[in-house]
Design an enzyme around this catalytic site. Structure first.
Site, PDB file in Angstrom:
ATOM      1  N   ASN A 289       0.842  -1.197   0.000  1.00 37.17           N
ATOM      2  CA  ASN A 289       0.000   0.000   0.000  1.00 37.17           C
ATOM      3  C   ASN A 289       0.880   1.250   0.000  1.00 37.17           C
ATOM      4  OD1 ASN A 289       0.609  -0.861   2.675  1.00 37.17           O
ATOM      5  ND2 ASN A 289      -1.066   0.335   3.533  1.00 37.17           N
TER       6      ASN A 289
ATOM      7  N   GLU B  21       0.237   5.187   0.704  1.00 37.00           N
ATOM      8  CA  GLU B  21      -0.675   6.245   1.136  1.00 37.00           C
ATOM      9  C   GLU B  21      -0.168   7.606   0.674  1.00 37.00           C
ATOM     10  OE1 GLU B  21      -2.308   3.835   5.055  1.00 37.00           O
ATOM     11  OE2 GLU B  21      -1.115   5.654   5.364  1.00 37.00           O
TER      12      GLU B  21
ATOM     13  N   ALA C 232      -0.687  12.082   1.498  1.00 37.42           N
ATOM     14  CA  ALA C 232      -1.193  13.113   2.408  1.00 37.42           C
ATOM     15  C   ALA C 232      -2.605  13.545   2.023  1.00 37.42           C
ATOM     16  CB  ALA C 232      -0.248  14.310   2.417  1.00 37.42           C
TER      17      ALA C 232
ATOM     18  N   TYR D 249      -5.524  11.886   1.396  1.00 32.45           N
ATOM     19  CA  TYR D 249      -5.848  10.484   1.687  1.00 32.45           C
ATOM     20  C   TYR D 249      -6.466   9.683   0.543  1.00 32.45           C
ATOM     21  CZ  TYR D 249      -4.951  11.387   6.686  1.00 32.45           C
ATOM     22  OH  TYR D 249      -4.384  11.699   7.883  1.00 32.45           O
TER      23      TYR D 249
ATOM     24  N   CYS E  15      -4.016   0.619  -2.780  1.00 31.16           N
ATOM     25  CA  CYS E  15      -3.930  -0.642  -2.047  1.00 31.16           C
ATOM     26  C   CYS E  15      -2.780  -1.502  -2.575  1.00 31.16           C
ATOM     27  CB  CYS E  15      -5.223  -1.422  -2.207  1.00 31.16           C
ATOM     28  SG  CYS E  15      -6.644  -0.708  -1.359  1.00 31.16           S
TER      29      CYS E  15
ATOM     30  N   GLU F 216      -2.911  -4.657  -3.266  1.00 27.92           N
ATOM     31  CA  GLU F 216      -3.378  -5.530  -4.328  1.00 27.92           C
ATOM     32  C   GLU F 216      -3.366  -4.798  -5.674  1.00 27.92           C
ATOM     33  OE1 GLU F 216      -4.747  -4.883  -1.396  1.00 27.92           O
ATOM     34  OE2 GLU F 216      -6.092  -6.480  -0.753  1.00 27.92           O
TER      35      GLU F 216
ATOM     36  N   CYS G 139     -10.701  -3.818  -4.093  1.00 27.06           N
ATOM     37  CA  CYS G 139      -9.712  -4.800  -4.571  1.00 27.06           C
ATOM     38  C   CYS G 139     -10.375  -6.121  -4.944  1.00 27.06           C
ATOM     39  CB  CYS G 139      -8.622  -5.004  -3.535  1.00 27.06           C
ATOM     40  SG  CYS G 139      -7.499  -3.590  -3.472  1.00 27.06           S
TER      41      CYS G 139
HETATM   42 ZN   LIG Z   1      -7.995  -2.586  -1.519  1.00 28.15          ZN
END
Ligand SMILES: [Zn+2]
Length: 138
Positions: free
Chosen positions: A47, A49, A51, A53, A58, A60, A94
């Protein structure tokens, strides 16, 4: 780890390794994913990420992108590794991403740091799903 076959163990080790590269400074919930494609190769993702959001991705999704970028279009198996105590399965988005390249019986393993905690089929996680064949003949 419960008894798993060698192919699943290879997925677990790949997902555990890539999880170490997760960029999860906000949730602090690192995830690693490993996919076996039809060619037998394993593709991984973690994953990432952001700032802002909603811009995060993900694990996957990253693994699927790597698979597609390598010219593959069929998922044979998926395994994710997460921390925490729960059996953490793929998010809804996902599940749909896997559906694009898998089939109802595609196995999806949910693992913790110690090994596989749960084993599901795509159909169990995403029943009555919508896939590419639904668009045929429309
Ligand atoms: Zn996911």
């Amino acid at each position: 780890m419960p008894r798993v076959d060698e192919a699943t163990r290879e997925l677990f080790e790949a997902a555990l390794a890539v999880r170490a590269n997760a960029h999860a400074p906000y949730s602090r919930f690192a995830v690693g994913a490993a996919i076996r494609a039809e060619n037998g190769r394993v593709y991984t993702g973690c994953n990432v990420e952001n700032a802002a959001y909603p811009q995060g991705t993900c694990a996957e999704a990253g693994a699927i992108s790597a698979m597609v970028a390598d010219g593959q279009r069929r998922i044979v198996a998926v395994l994710t590794v997460t921390g925490g105590e729960a059996v953490s399965t793929c998010c809804g988005g996902c599940r749909q991403r896997i559906r694009e390249f898998g089939d109802p019986q595609t196995p999806i393993y949910a693992a913790g740091l110690e090994g596989v905690r749960g084993s599901f089929t795509l159909d169990e996680l995403l029943p009555h799903s919508f896939g590419p064949e639904n668009l045929r003949g429309s």
